[in-house]
Design a protein around this motif. Structure first.
Motif, PDB file in Angstrom:
ATOM      1  N   LEU A 197       0.846  -1.209   0.000  1.00  0.00           N
ATOM      2  CA  LEU A 197       0.000   0.000   0.000  1.00  0.00           C
ATOM      3  C   LEU A 197       0.877   1.255   0.000  1.00  0.00           C
ATOM      4  O   LEU A 197       0.650   2.204  -0.763  1.00  0.00           O
ATOM      5  N   GLY A 198       1.898   1.217   0.863  1.00  0.00           N
ATOM      6  CA  GLY A 198       2.821   2.361   0.956  1.00  0.00           C
ATOM      7  C   GLY A 198       3.587   2.567  -0.336  1.00  0.00           C
ATOM      8  O   GLY A 198       3.688   3.708  -0.830  1.00  0.00           O
ATOM      9  N   SER A 199       4.083   1.481  -0.913  1.00  0.00           N
ATOM     10  CA  SER A 199       4.856   1.586  -2.149  1.00  0.00           C
ATOM     11  C   SER A 199       3.974   2.106  -3.282  1.00  0.00           C
ATOM     12  O   SER A 199       4.397   2.918  -4.099  1.00  0.00           O
ATOM     13  N   HIS A 200       2.714   1.636  -3.291  1.00  0.00           N
ATOM     14  CA  HIS A 200       1.779   2.070  -4.325  1.00  0.00           C
ATOM     15  C   HIS A 200       1.469   3.567  -4.198  1.00  0.00           C
ATOM     16  O   HIS A 200       1.457   4.306  -5.182  1.00  0.00           O
ATOM     17  N   MET A 216       4.533   7.087  13.484  1.00  0.00           N
ATOM     18  CA  MET A 216       4.605   7.381  14.920  1.00  0.00           C
ATOM     19  C   MET A 216       5.421   8.647  15.197  1.00  0.00           C
ATOM     20  O   MET A 216       5.210   9.321  16.201  1.00  0.00           O
ATOM     21  N   SER A 217       6.334   8.963  14.295  1.00  0.00           N
ATOM     22  CA  SER A 217       7.115  10.191  14.515  1.00  0.00           C
ATOM     23  C   SER A 217       6.415  11.408  13.913  1.00  0.00           C
ATOM     24  O   SER A 217       6.971  12.507  13.901  1.00  0.00           O
ATOM     25  N   GLY A 218       5.193  11.196  13.395  1.00  0.00           N
ATOM     26  CA  GLY A 218       4.382  12.332  12.963  1.00  0.00           C
ATOM     27  C   GLY A 218       4.497  12.707  11.498  1.00  0.00           C
ATOM     28  O   GLY A 218       4.019  13.764  11.088  1.00  0.00           O
ATOM     29  N   GLN A 219       5.104  11.818  10.694  1.00  0.00           N
ATOM     30  CA  GLN A 219       5.237  12.126   9.268  1.00  0.00           C
ATOM     31  C   GLN A 219       3.874  11.952   8.583  1.00  0.00           C
ATOM     32  O   GLN A 219       3.307  10.854   8.565  1.00  0.00           O
ATOM     33  N   ALA A 220       3.355  13.028   8.006  1.00  0.00           N
ATOM     34  CA  ALA A 220       1.946  13.069   7.567  1.00  0.00           C
ATOM     35  C   ALA A 220       1.600  12.010   6.524  1.00  0.00           C
ATOM     36  O   ALA A 220       0.562  11.348   6.647  1.00  0.00           O
ATOM     37  N   ASP A 221       2.449  11.837   5.497  1.00  0.00           N
ATOM     38  CA  ASP A 221       2.069  10.885   4.443  1.00  0.00           C
ATOM     39  C   ASP A 221       2.054   9.446   4.981  1.00  0.00           C
ATOM     40  O   ASP A 221       1.244   8.617   4.565  1.00  0.00           O
ATOM     41  N   HIS A 222       2.914   9.153   5.950  1.00  0.00           N
ATOM     42  CA  HIS A 222       2.927   7.812   6.536  1.00  0.00           C
ATOM     43  C   HIS A 222       1.767   7.627   7.521  1.00  0.00           C
ATOM     44  O   HIS A 222       1.217   6.532   7.642  1.00  0.00           O
ATOM     45  N   MET A 223       1.386   8.716   8.197  1.00  0.00           N
ATOM     46  CA  MET A 223       0.196   8.643   9.062  1.00  0.00           C
ATOM     47  C   MET A 223      -1.042   8.355   8.214  1.00  0.00           C
ATOM     48  O   MET A 223      -1.922   7.574   8.599  1.00  0.00           O
ATOM     49  N   SER A 227      -3.506   5.092   8.448  1.00  0.00           N
ATOM     50  CA  SER A 227      -4.940   5.297   8.604  1.00  0.00           C
ATOM     51  C   SER A 227      -5.711   4.535   7.508  1.00  0.00           C
ATOM     52  O   SER A 227      -6.740   3.912   7.778  1.00  0.00           O
ATOM     53  N   GLU A 228      -5.189   4.567   6.282  1.00  0.00           N
ATOM     54  CA  GLU A 228      -5.841   3.830   5.190  1.00  0.00           C
ATOM     55  C   GLU A 228      -5.791   2.322   5.475  1.00  0.00           C
ATOM     56  O   GLU A 228      -6.779   1.611   5.290  1.00  0.00           O
ATOM     57  N   ALA A 230      -5.710   0.935   8.392  1.00  0.00           N
ATOM     58  CA  ALA A 230      -6.653   0.651   9.482  1.00  0.00           C
ATOM     59  C   ALA A 230      -8.091   0.598   8.965  1.00  0.00           C
ATOM     60  O   ALA A 230      -8.882  -0.246   9.405  1.00  0.00           O
ATOM     61  N   HIS A 231      -8.426   1.474   8.020  1.00  0.00           N
ATOM     62  CA  HIS A 231      -9.787   1.452   7.455  1.00  0.00           C
ATOM     63  C   HIS A 231     -10.045   0.148   6.704  1.00  0.00           C
ATOM     64  O   HIS A 231     -11.119  -0.430   6.798  1.00  0.00           O
ATOM     65  N   ILE A 232      -9.040  -0.308   5.954  1.00  0.00           N
ATOM     66  CA  ILE A 232      -9.215  -1.555   5.192  1.00  0.00           C
ATOM     67  C   ILE A 232      -9.258  -2.746   6.157  1.00  0.00           C
ATOM     68  O   ILE A 232     -10.078  -3.655   6.011  1.00  0.00           O
ATOM     69  N   ALA A 233      -8.394  -2.721   7.175  1.00  0.00           N
ATOM     70  CA  ALA A 233      -8.399  -3.806   8.172  1.00  0.00           C
ATOM     71  C   ALA A 233      -9.730  -3.839   8.925  1.00  0.00           C
ATOM     72  O   ALA A 233     -10.234  -4.915   9.281  1.00  0.00           O
ATOM     73  N   ALA A 234     -10.335  -2.658   9.158  1.00  0.00           N
ATOM     74  CA  ALA A 234     -11.642  -2.601   9.843  1.00  0.00           C
ATOM     75  C   ALA A 234     -12.720  -3.269   8.990  1.00  0.00           C
ATOM     76  O   ALA A 234     -13.662  -3.869   9.522  1.00  0.00           O
ATOM     77  N   GLU A 235     -12.587  -3.195   7.662  1.00  0.00           N
ATOM     78  CA  GLU A 235     -13.540  -3.893   6.779  1.00  0.00           C
ATOM     79  C   GLU A 235     -13.429  -5.406   6.981  1.00  0.00           C
ATOM     80  O   GLU A 235     -14.417  -6.129   6.898  1.00  0.00           O
ATOM     81  N   LEU A 236     -12.216  -5.872   7.245  1.00  0.00           N
ATOM     82  CA  LEU A 236     -12.027  -7.307   7.519  1.00  0.00           C
ATOM     83  C   LEU A 236     -12.648  -7.673   8.876  1.00  0.00           C
ATOM     84  O   LEU A 236     -13.283  -8.722   9.010  1.00  0.00           O
ATOM     85  N   LEU A 237     -12.485  -6.800   9.863  1.00  0.00           N
ATOM     86  CA  LEU A 237     -13.117  -7.048  11.172  1.00  0.00           C
ATOM     87  C   LEU A 237     -14.636  -7.138  11.012  1.00  0.00           C
ATOM     88  O   LEU A 237     -15.291  -7.982  11.634  1.00  0.00           O
ATOM     89  N   LEU A 238     -15.191  -6.259  10.164  1.00  0.00           N
ATOM     90  CA  LEU A 238     -16.641  -6.286   9.930  1.00  0.00           C
ATOM     91  C   LEU A 238     -17.062  -7.625   9.320  1.00  0.00           C
ATOM     92  O   LEU A 238     -18.062  -8.213   9.736  1.00  0.00           O
ATOM     93  N   ILE A 239     -16.291  -8.117   8.354  1.00  0.00           N
ATOM     94  CA  ILE A 239     -16.632  -9.410   7.717  1.00  0.00           C
ATOM     95  C   ILE A 239     -16.565 -10.535   8.751  1.00  0.00           C
ATOM     96  O   ILE A 239     -17.424 -11.419   8.783  1.00  0.00           O
TER      97      ILE A 239
END
Ligand SMILES: [Zn+2]
Length: 305
Positions: A197-200, A216-223, A227-228, A230-239
């Protein structure tokens, strides 16, 4: 009852001796022979003898084994991509060298069993143990016990196809998976998935650890990447919830070590819940690295009782 567990992985075979209260007394790791079936079985036998001698119980010591893969309940054969024993009945081959037959189980099932008994899922009736590491898989226990599964599989949730409503608005490609299918959750939410995901997104090779550390050190693009993820992983939790409705999901594997991973997943998960369904408890594992051996040991003691 003291007992032993052997966690068989693609790179190491880990043996643990456990006390009556399932604490690790001693642990030994040896490299997994990668090319030869007989060397692999010999290495397993060596770990079994080490546990037997160490315990002073010899052959009466209950010992269970866990592997990453399917164990066909009808034939006893194990299928796994990382061991030189795929397609063989490991318990039967091993019995020639140690003069007894030891039970074998899937490692995600072992993880769930371990966490449901004296772990993060203790006290919950239905516990899913979700491992997010190199790959993604899960195990399920009801009332602290494993359920019989037709193919001897764990919950192979890593190979559930990711829904179009997750990929299309994010303009994400349908990535091929090692299982031969395309668009499996594992390719987006495992450690390798986070890296992909990061490489893409950032157009250069990235590792999961690097993304987590920079976020964790606050770099915006990595945050934003985390976050993206976590949103995709949350879709797996929902399933998982829609399929099993567990009261607790225990997280294991490398990505469960992301700081504040629980609230990071709970927030998007809350927004995805169906109707009036309540969110299950989301917790991180207590037994970590010992879970494969510990779960297998619990299974072995129960077979005797
Ligand atoms: Zn797949």
């Amino acid at each position: 009852m003291i007992c032993g567990g052997i966690d068989i992985g693609g790179t190491k075979i880990e043996a643990r001796l456990f006390s009556d209260d399932l604490a690790t007394v001693e642990m030994r790791r040896i490299a997994t022979p990668k090319d030869s079936l007989s060397d692999f079985i010999d290495a397993l036998a060596e770990q079994v003898r080490w546990l037997e001698q160490l315990s002073g119980e010899a052959q009466s010591l209950p010992i269970g084994m866990a592997i990453p893969g399917l164990i066909d309940a009808q034939t006893g054969r194990a299928f796994t991509s990382n061991l030189p024993a795929s397609g063989h009945d490991i318990g039967l081959l091993l019995s020639n060298g140690i003069a007894r037959r030891l039970p074998l189980m899937n490692d995600c099932q072992a993880f769930a069993l371990s966490e449901a008994n004296g772990g993060a899922g203790e006290g919950c009736r239905s516990v899913v143990g979700l491992i997010m590491g190199t790959g993604v898989g899960a195990g399920l226990t009801i009332d602290g016990r494993l359920t019989e599964r037709f193919n001897g599989s764990a919950l192979e949730v890593g190979h559930i196809g990711i829904p179009a409503h997750v990929l299309v608005p994010r303009d994400l490609p349908i990535w091929p998976c090692g299982c031969g299918k395309h668009g499996c959750f594992e390719q987006y939410v495992s450690g390798n998935g986070l890296a992909a995901l990061g490489s893409h997104r950032l157009g250069r090779p990235l590792k999961a650890e690097e993304i987590v550390a920079s976020a964790m050190s606050g770099q915006a693009d990595h945050m934003a990447l985390l976050s993206e993820w976590a949103h995709i992983a949350a879709e797996l939790l929902l399933i998982i919830q829609l399929g099993h409705d567990p009261d607790c999901i225990v997280l294991g594997g490398g990505l469960s070590g992301i700081p504040n991973v629980v609230p990071m997943l709970e927030k998007p998960f809350q927004s995805l819940l169906l109707g009036e369904m309540r969110m299950p408890f989301i917790r991180t594992a207590i037994h970590g690295d010992s879970s494969g051996a510990r779960g297998a040991a619990i299974m072995a003691t129960r077979q005797l009782s």
